[in-house]
Design a protein around this motif. Structure first.
Motif, mmCIF file in Angstrom:
data_model
loop_
_atom_site.group_PDB
_atom_site.id
_atom_site.type_symbol
_atom_site.label_atom_id
_atom_site.label_comp_id
_atom_site.label_asym_id
_atom_site.label_seq_id
_atom_site.Cartn_x
_atom_site.Cartn_y
_atom_site.Cartn_z
ATOM 1 N N LEU A 9 -12.761 140.083 -14.870
ATOM 2 C CA LEU A 9 -13.517 139.157 -15.708
ATOM 3 C C LEU A 9 -13.816 139.886 -16.671
ATOM 4 C CD1 LEU A 9 -14.289 138.548 -12.305
ATOM 5 C CD2 LEU A 9 -15.447 136.666 -13.528
ATOM 6 N N ASP A 10 -14.311 141.303 -16.676
ATOM 7 C CA ASP A 10 -14.815 141.989 -17.583
ATOM 8 C C ASP A 10 -14.025 142.088 -18.872
ATOM 9 O OD1 ASP A 10 -16.622 142.564 -15.394
ATOM 10 O OD2 ASP A 10 -16.727 144.771 -15.796
ATOM 11 N N HIS A 11 -12.822 142.264 -18.512
ATOM 12 C CA HIS A 11 -11.785 142.293 -19.722
ATOM 13 C C HIS A 11 -11.782 141.015 -20.277
ATOM 14 C CE1 HIS A 11 -10.227 146.305 -18.800
ATOM 15 N NE2 HIS A 11 -10.023 146.183 -17.735
ATOM 16 N N ALA A 12 -11.810 139.895 -19.486
ATOM 17 C CA ALA A 12 -11.412 138.693 -20.204
ATOM 18 C C ALA A 12 -12.685 138.484 -21.068
ATOM 19 C CB ALA A 12 -11.783 137.690 -19.333
ATOM 20 N N PHE A 13 -13.979 138.694 -20.954
ATOM 21 C CA PHE A 13 -15.403 138.380 -21.407
ATOM 22 C C PHE A 13 -15.095 139.564 -22.914
ATOM 23 C CE2 PHE A 13 -17.980 135.270 -19.939
ATOM 24 C CZ PHE A 13 -17.526 135.181 -18.616
ATOM 25 N N ARG A 14 -14.616 140.658 -22.594
ATOM 26 C CA ARG A 14 -14.502 141.648 -23.796
ATOM 27 C C ARG A 14 -13.527 141.173 -24.948
ATOM 28 N NH1 ARG A 14 -16.125 146.188 -19.775
ATOM 29 N NH2 ARG A 14 -18.543 146.272 -20.593
ATOM 30 N N PHE A 15 -12.383 140.507 -24.273
ATOM 31 C CA PHE A 15 -11.426 140.103 -25.298
ATOM 32 C C PHE A 15 -11.927 138.813 -25.965
ATOM 33 C CE2 PHE A 15 -7.705 141.668 -21.978
ATOM 34 C CZ PHE A 15 -7.942 143.141 -22.527
ATOM 35 N N ALA A 16 -12.499 137.928 -25.242
ATOM 36 C CA ALA A 16 -13.233 136.948 -25.794
ATOM 37 C C ALA A 16 -14.205 137.270 -27.047
ATOM 38 C CB ALA A 16 -13.867 135.850 -24.896
ATOM 39 N N ARG A 17 -14.955 138.238 -26.811
ATOM 40 C CA ARG A 17 -15.997 138.483 -27.700
ATOM 41 C C ARG A 17 -15.412 139.163 -29.046
ATOM 42 N NH1 ARG A 17 -19.088 136.237 -28.632
ATOM 43 N NH2 ARG A 17 -20.927 136.421 -27.524
ATOM 44 N N GLU A 18 -14.313 139.895 -28.865
ATOM 45 C CA GLU A 18 -13.417 140.624 -29.926
ATOM 46 C C GLU A 18 -12.931 139.288 -30.575
ATOM 47 O OE1 GLU A 18 -11.055 144.116 -27.948
ATOM 48 O OE2 GLU A 18 -9.380 142.377 -28.507
ATOM 49 N N ALA A 19 -12.166 138.333 -29.983
ATOM 50 C CA ALA A 19 -11.695 137.146 -30.883
ATOM 51 C C ALA A 19 -12.696 136.384 -31.447
ATOM 52 C CB ALA A 19 -10.691 136.703 -30.067
ATOM 53 N N ALA A 20 -13.742 136.203 -30.807
ATOM 54 C CA ALA A 20 -14.737 135.126 -31.145
ATOM 55 C C ALA A 20 -16.264 135.554 -31.293
ATOM 56 C CB ALA A 20 -14.759 133.976 -30.084
ATOM 57 N N PRO A 21 -16.515 136.500 -32.118
ATOM 58 C CA PRO A 21 -17.727 137.050 -32.201
ATOM 59 C C PRO A 21 -19.106 136.134 -32.303
ATOM 60 C CG PRO A 21 -16.277 137.573 -34.133
ATOM 61 C CD PRO A 21 -15.415 136.817 -33.455
ATOM 62 N N ASN A 22 -18.814 135.103 -32.694
ATOM 63 C CA ASN A 22 -20.208 134.151 -32.741
ATOM 64 C C ASN A 22 -20.178 133.094 -31.683
ATOM 65 O OD1 ASN A 22 -20.700 135.635 -35.224
ATOM 66 N ND2 ASN A 22 -19.127 134.429 -36.219
ATOM 67 N N ALA A 23 -19.267 133.124 -30.770
ATOM 68 C CA ALA A 23 -19.099 131.843 -29.841
ATOM 69 C C ALA A 23 -20.135 132.452 -28.390
ATOM 70 C CB ALA A 23 -17.795 131.775 -29.462
ATOM 71 N N GLU A 24 -20.585 131.451 -27.845
ATOM 72 C CA GLU A 24 -21.056 131.632 -26.729
ATOM 73 C C GLU A 24 -20.084 131.618 -25.598
ATOM 74 O OE1 GLU A 24 -23.750 128.299 -25.778
ATOM 75 O OE2 GLU A 24 -25.092 128.756 -27.561
ATOM 76 N N LEU A 25 -20.340 132.716 -24.593
ATOM 77 C CA LEU A 25 -19.398 132.920 -23.653
ATOM 78 C C LEU A 25 -19.855 132.684 -22.179
ATOM 79 C CD1 LEU A 25 -18.088 136.231 -25.063
ATOM 80 C CD2 LEU A 25 -17.124 134.198 -25.612
ATOM 81 N N TYR A 26 -18.970 131.885 -21.440
ATOM 82 C CA TYR A 26 -19.594 131.335 -20.181
ATOM 83 C C TYR A 26 -18.658 131.698 -18.920
ATOM 84 C CZ TYR A 26 -21.215 127.890 -23.763
ATOM 85 O OH TYR A 26 -21.637 127.379 -24.764
ATOM 86 N N TYR A 27 -19.464 131.915 -18.020
ATOM 87 C CA TYR A 27 -18.852 131.950 -16.475
ATOM 88 C C TYR A 27 -18.937 130.505 -15.947
ATOM 89 C CZ TYR A 27 -17.324 132.573 -11.998
ATOM 90 O OH TYR A 27 -16.570 132.263 -10.636
ATOM 91 N N ASN A 28 -17.897 130.082 -15.223
ATOM 92 C CA ASN A 28 -18.122 128.634 -15.040
ATOM 93 C C ASN A 28 -17.540 128.399 -13.441
ATOM 94 O OD1 ASN A 28 -18.427 125.758 -15.434
ATOM 95 N ND2 ASN A 28 -16.483 125.362 -15.348
ATOM 96 N N ASP A 29 -18.445 127.641 -12.393
ATOM 97 C CA ASP A 29 -17.772 127.764 -11.015
ATOM 98 C C ASP A 29 -18.438 126.330 -10.620
ATOM 99 O OD1 ASP A 29 -16.478 128.175 -8.871
ATOM 100 O OD2 ASP A 29 -16.728 130.323 -8.972
ATOM 101 N N TYR A 30 -17.694 126.001 -9.317
ATOM 102 C CA TYR A 30 -18.324 124.865 -8.785
ATOM 103 C C TYR A 30 -18.906 125.539 -7.386
ATOM 104 C CZ TYR A 30 -14.218 125.574 -5.610
ATOM 105 O OH TYR A 30 -13.146 125.977 -4.931
ATOM 106 N N GLY A 31 -19.672 124.483 -6.703
ATOM 107 C CA GLY A 31 -20.237 124.898 -5.334
ATOM 108 C C GLY A 31 -21.437 125.908 -5.269
ATOM 109 N N LEU A 32 -21.929 126.056 -6.404
ATOM 110 C CA LEU A 32 -23.124 126.977 -6.627
ATOM 111 C C LEU A 32 -24.364 126.661 -5.937
ATOM 112 C CD1 LEU A 32 -22.361 128.316 -10.344
ATOM 113 C CD2 LEU A 32 -21.544 129.257 -8.200
#
Ligand code: XIL
Length: 385
Positions: A185-208
Motif C-alpha cells: 500500500l505504501d508503495h502504491a500511494f507513493r507511486f501515485a503521488r509521484e505521477a499525480a502531484p495534485n490529486a487526492e489519494l484515497y484508501y477505499n473499502d467495504y464493511g467498515l
C-alpha cells in the motif's frame, strides 16, 4: 405513438422530476444544487451510458450529479489488459463527459486484487512475479494511468479492499500482499503521488461499519500516516440494506475515520431491498450465493411499503452525512438507476433489485425525493435567523 401523447409523456416526465408541491421549497432543485454547499453528490456510470447511446441517462446524470466514478473503465483489466497494451478509449469518454458537464472525475481504482488480469502477477516461465518485478509493474501502471488523466481526475482510489474480512490478520491474502509484502500500500500511494502531484489519494473499502474491520482500518491508516505515506482521504463503500448496518455504526465509522484527519467519502452507496441469507456486509465481488426464487420477490414491481422503507433509510443516511458535512466531502451512488445496478447480479445473478434513487424508467423514486428533502431542510435551517 401520436405526437399529442408523446408531448404529454414528456410533460409528465418533467413534472416527475420536480419536488411534489407539498414539499416544494425550490421546485427545480436537483441533488447537485441542494447539496452544493455540503459535499459532492456523485454517481457511478458505465461508458455505454454516456457515449451518446442513452441520451436520457446523460441528461439525468449531468443534471443531478456533481461527480462521476467510472464503474469499471478505470480498473486494471479495462485499462491495461495485456503487458504493454493500454486501452484508453472508454476511460476517455469519462474525462470528456466530466469536463463537458462540470463534474469531478474519480479514478477507481489503481491497485486491487479483483478485475486485475493474471499476467500482472506472473513472472518469467509462468512462475509468480518477484517483488521487484511486481513493484516495477505497479509503478509503471500507476505512472501511465495517473499521468494521462492528471488534468481530469480529482482523486484516485489508490488501493481498494486491502483489509481482511474477519481473518486473524489485518490485511487480506492477495497476490499484491503475497508477492510484495504488507508495504504494497505504501508503495502504491507513493507511486501515485509521484505521477499525480495534485490529486487526492484515497484508501477505499467495504464493511467498515463492522467494528472489528473498522478498528483494523484505523490501525492501517494510522500506520500509513505515521510513516508519511501521502494519503488524503478514505472511502467507505457503503453497500447497505434496508436495516443493516445500524445507523449508529454508520455514524461511528465517519467519526472514527475523520478523527484521523482524512477526508471521508461515501463512495459506492446503495440500499439493497432484496432478502439475503448470510454474507451481508461482504461486498467482495467474488462472493456468490445460491439462487432461490424466494430471494427475488420484487420482479414485477417494488411494493409501496418497501419503497417507503427505502426512502426513510436514504433520508436517515443523508441526515447523518449532513450532520458530518465538515468531514464528508462526497457521497456517490453506485449506479444511476435500478436497472443499471450491479446488485441485479450480486451476489446472485439475474435478480431484480431496486437499490438506487431512480427507477428503471429513469424516473425519480420516493427515495430520490426523500434525499432531496433532507438537503432542502438543511438549507432552510441554515437560512433561518
Ligand atoms: C462492480 C461493478 O459495479 C460491476 O459492474 C462489476 O461487474 C464488478 O464490480 N466494490 C467495488 C466496485 O469497489 O468496483 C465493484 O463494482 C462493487 C464492489
Amino acid at each position: 405513438m401520436n405526437p399529442l401523447s408523446l408531448s404529454r409523456l414528456v410533460v409528465m416526465a418533467c413534472l416527475a422530476w420536480s419536488l411534489p408541491a407539498t414539499h416544494a421549497v425550490e421546485p427545480q432543485a436537483t441533488l447537485r444544487s441542494v447539496f452544493a454547499d455540503d459535499f459532492l453528490v456523485g454517481v457511478a456510470l458505465g461508458s455505454y451510458q454516456i457515449n451518446g447511446r442513452v441520451p436520457k441517462a446523460e441528461e439525468v446524470a449531468a443534471k443531478q450529479f456533481s461527480a462521476i466514478t467510472p464503474e469499471n473503465e478505470f480498473k486494471w483489466q479495462a485499462l491495461h489488459p495485456a503487458p504493454g497494451r493500454y486501452e484508453f478509449k472508454s476511460a476517455d469518454v469519462f474525462a470528456n463527459f466530466a469536463k463537458a458537464h462540470d463534474m469531478k472525475l474519480i479514478g477507481h481504482t489503481l491497485v486491487w486484487h479483483s478485475q486485475t488480469p493474471d499476467w500482472v502477477f506472473k513472472g518469467d516461465d509462468g512462475k509468480p512475479a518477484t517483488r521487484e518485478q511486481l513493484l516495477e509493474r505497479m509503478r509503471e501502471h500507476i505512472r501511465t494511468v495517473a499521468d494521462r488523466y492528471k488534468d481530469s481526475v480529482k482523486g484516485w482510489d489508490v488501493v481498494n479492499e486491502a483489509l481482511s474480512d474477519g481473518g486473524p490478520e489485518l490485511l487480506r491474502d492477495s497476490p499484491w500482499r503475497r508477492i510484495i509484502g504488507d508495504d504494497f500500500l505504501d508503495h502504491a500511494f507513493r507511486f501515485a503521488r509521484e505521477a499525480a502531484p495534485n490529486a487526492e489519494l484515497y484508501y477505499n473499502d467495504y464493511g467498515l461499519e463492522d467494528p472489528r474491520k473498522r478498528r483494523n482500518c484505523v490501525t492501517l491508516l494510522k500506520g500509513m500516516i505515521a510513516r508519511g505515506v501521502p494519503i488524503t482521504g478514505v472511502g467507505t463503500q457503503s453497500h447497505f440494506s434496508l436495516d443493516r448496518p445500524a445507523l449508529s455504526e454508520i455514524e461511528k465509522t465517519i467519526q472514527d475515520l475523520s478523527t484521523l484527519g482524512l477526508k471521508v467519502m461515501v463512495t459506492e452507496l446503495d440500499v439493497d431491498v432484496l432478502p439475503a441469507r448470510g454474507g451481508f456486509g461482504n461486498a467482495d465481488i467474488n462472493r456468490r450465493e445460491q439462487a432461490d426464487p424466494a430471494l427475488d420477490p420484487y420482479k414485477a414491481v417494488l411494493p409501496d411499503e418497501v419503497q417507503q422503507k427505502q426512502a426513510k433509510r436514504y433520508a436517515e443516511l443523508f441526515d447523518v452525512y449532513l450532520r458530518h458535512r465538515k468531514s464528508v466531502t462526497r457521497v456517490t451512488l453506485w449506479g444511476l438507476n435500478d436497472g443499471f445496478s450491479w446488485l441485479n447480479h450480486f451476489p446472485i445473478r439475474g435478480r431484480t433489485n431496486h437499490a438506487l434513487l431512480i427507477d428503471r424508467a429513469m424516473l425519480p423514486k420516493p427515495a430520490f425525493f426523500a434525499v432531496l428533502k433532507e438537503g432542502q431542510k438543511k438549507r432552510e435551517e441554515k437560512k433561518a435567523p
